[in-house]
Design a protein around this motif. Structure first.
Motif, short mmCIF file in Angstrom:
data_model
loop_
_atom_site.label_atom_id
_atom_site.label_comp_id
_atom_site.label_asym_id
_atom_site.label_seq_id
_atom_site.Cartn_x
_atom_site.Cartn_y
_atom_site.Cartn_z
N ALA A 17 -5.95 -9.55 -1.98
CA ALA A 17 -7.00 -8.73 -2.58
C ALA A 17 -6.97 -7.37 -1.89
N THR A 18 -6.94 -6.28 -2.64
CA THR A 18 -6.88 -4.98 -1.98
C THR A 18 -8.24 -4.46 -1.52
N PRO A 19 -9.38 -4.81 -2.12
CA PRO A 19 -10.64 -4.40 -1.50
C PRO A 19 -10.83 -5.10 -0.16
N GLY A 20 -11.48 -4.41 0.79
CA GLY A 20 -11.72 -5.05 2.08
C GLY A 20 -11.54 -4.11 3.25
N HIS A 21 -11.73 -2.81 3.01
CA HIS A 21 -11.55 -1.83 4.08
C HIS A 21 -12.44 -2.10 5.28
N SER A 22 -13.63 -2.62 5.03
CA SER A 22 -14.61 -2.85 6.10
C SER A 22 -15.43 -4.09 5.75
N PHE A 24 0.83 -1.19 0.00
CA PHE A 24 0.00 0.00 0.00
C PHE A 24 0.87 1.25 0.00
N ALA A 25 0.55 2.18 -0.90
CA ALA A 25 1.22 3.48 -0.91
C ALA A 25 0.28 4.58 -0.44
N THR A 26 -0.97 4.57 -0.95
CA THR A 26 -1.95 5.57 -0.55
C THR A 26 -3.33 5.13 -1.03
N HIS A 27 -4.35 5.83 -0.59
CA HIS A 27 -5.69 5.73 -1.18
C HIS A 27 -6.14 7.15 -1.47
N PRO A 28 -6.15 7.54 -2.74
CA PRO A 28 -6.47 8.92 -3.09
C PRO A 28 -7.83 9.35 -2.53
N GLY A 29 -7.94 10.64 -2.23
CA GLY A 29 -9.14 11.16 -1.59
C GLY A 29 -10.09 11.87 -2.54
N HIS A 79 -13.17 19.94 -1.17
CA HIS A 79 -14.33 20.59 -0.55
C HIS A 79 -15.43 19.61 -0.16
N LEU A 80 -15.30 18.35 -0.57
CA LEU A 80 -16.29 17.32 -0.20
C LEU A 80 -15.86 16.51 1.02
N ARG A 81 -14.68 16.75 1.52
CA ARG A 81 -14.17 15.96 2.64
C ARG A 81 -14.74 16.44 3.96
N GLU A 82 -15.03 15.47 4.82
CA GLU A 82 -15.68 15.76 6.10
C GLU A 82 -14.82 15.41 7.31
N GLY A 83 -13.60 14.98 7.07
CA GLY A 83 -12.71 14.69 8.18
C GLY A 83 -12.85 13.30 8.76
N ASP A 84 -13.44 12.36 8.02
CA ASP A 84 -13.56 10.99 8.50
C ASP A 84 -13.11 10.03 7.40
N ALA A 85 -13.28 8.74 7.65
CA ALA A 85 -12.76 7.74 6.71
C ALA A 85 -13.38 7.86 5.32
N SER A 86 -14.59 8.37 5.25
CA SER A 86 -15.26 8.47 3.95
C SER A 86 -14.58 9.47 3.02
N ASP A 87 -13.68 10.30 3.54
CA ASP A 87 -12.94 11.22 2.67
C ASP A 87 -12.16 10.46 1.60
N ASN A 88 -11.86 9.19 1.87
CA ASN A 88 -11.07 8.38 0.93
C ASN A 88 -11.92 7.35 0.20
N TYR A 89 -13.23 7.47 0.26
CA TYR A 89 -14.10 6.54 -0.46
C TYR A 89 -14.39 7.12 -1.84
N GLU A 148 -12.17 2.62 -0.23
CA GLU A 148 -10.79 3.00 -0.47
C GLU A 148 -10.25 2.27 -1.70
N GLN A 149 -9.64 3.03 -2.55
CA GLN A 149 -9.03 2.49 -3.77
C GLN A 149 -7.52 2.49 -3.58
N TYR A 150 -6.96 1.31 -3.34
CA TYR A 150 -5.54 1.23 -3.01
C TYR A 150 -4.64 1.50 -4.21
N TRP A 151 -3.68 2.36 -3.98
CA TRP A 151 -2.55 2.57 -4.89
C TRP A 151 -1.44 1.69 -4.34
N VAL A 152 -0.97 0.74 -5.14
CA VAL A 152 -0.06 -0.29 -4.66
C VAL A 152 1.26 -0.24 -5.42
N LEU A 153 2.36 -0.28 -4.69
CA LEU A 153 3.68 -0.47 -5.29
C LEU A 153 3.95 -1.97 -5.35
N HIS A 154 4.43 -2.45 -6.49
CA HIS A 154 4.54 -3.90 -6.66
C HIS A 154 5.69 -4.24 -7.60
#
Length: 234
Positions: A203-208, A108-113, A117-127, A155-161
């Protein structure tokens, strides 16, 4: 003969390691596995215990691993143990260990947000809504055969591989005005890796748990657990 699986779970609570792995323990038992649960990855240092296992399902986001435990895990996989998992529980474990990253093949490198202006300061900022696209190899592989491309919003994982992974599905990070990259980036979303006599499945999907309960994600994970398990030919 009874097969043995060990669930190793812990690390960052945000990925709900207990609830997430509990979704798959009944499946493993229904498929003939005797399942044990551990919350300390130091169990990997127990050579006899590891040699008796067919599969490790790991869900340990971030955290750390000792040299003895890491050496034990690598040795066990090389000797035929299967290692499987999803999301940060396997692809964002033990960030300070390059030898672990080499074993798994993608990090995992990041999950783009979202747009700022749509971000609310919680985990959904990266959905973000995105597509998981099955590769040509994936259309023939027992883990993903018969599964069509599907949509998620999580979350959409950006992966280094590296090139030793066999990519069964990908996802593309598009260019957006609020992100600094200049062309679309394709990341593996589902991959396998052969390591000595062992098999690794990620598998990278599976945040929750709700993501893991998506029919396509759940099918891929269930098949991946069975595929990774120690084989007689190993």
């Amino acid at each position: 003969m009874t097969r043995r699986a060990m669930v190793v779970r812990g690390g960052w609570d945000g990925h709900q390691p207990e609830a997430a792995t509990d979704l798959f323990i009944p499946f493993l038992r229904e498929n003939g596995f005797e399942v044990s649960i551990e919350t300390d990855n130091e169990v990997y240092a127990d050579a006899d215990r590891m040699a008796a296992l067919d599969l490790v399902l790991q869900s340990v986001t971030m955290s750390e691993i000792s040299w003895d435990a890491l050496t034990g895990l690598r040795r066990a996989v090389e000797q035929g143990l299967g290692l499987a998992g999803w999301h940060g529980g396997i692809a964002d474990s033990y960030r300070n260990s390059s030898d672990y990253l080499q074993l798994v093949g993608g990090q995992f490198a990041t999950h783009p947000g979202k747009e700022p202006h749509l971000r609310e300061g919680d985990a959904s900022d990266n959905y973000l809504p995105y597509t998981v696209e099955i590769t040509e190899l994936g259309r023939e592989h027992p883990i993903t055969a018969g599964i069509e491309d599907f949509e998620l919003e999580t979350e959409q994982y950006w992966v280094l591989h590296d090139d030793l992974v066999d990519v069964l599905a990908t996802t593309t990070h598009p260019v957006r005005p609020w992100h600094p990259w200049h062309r679309p980036i394709v990341s593996p979303a589902v991959w396998t890796r052969l390591w000595g006599a062992g098999r690794v499945f990620v598998a990278t999907p599976g945040h929750s748990p709700d993501v893991l309960e998506h029919p396509s994600v759940r099918t891929i994970v269930e098949r991946g657990l069975l595929w990774a398990s120690r084989t007689e030919s190993a």
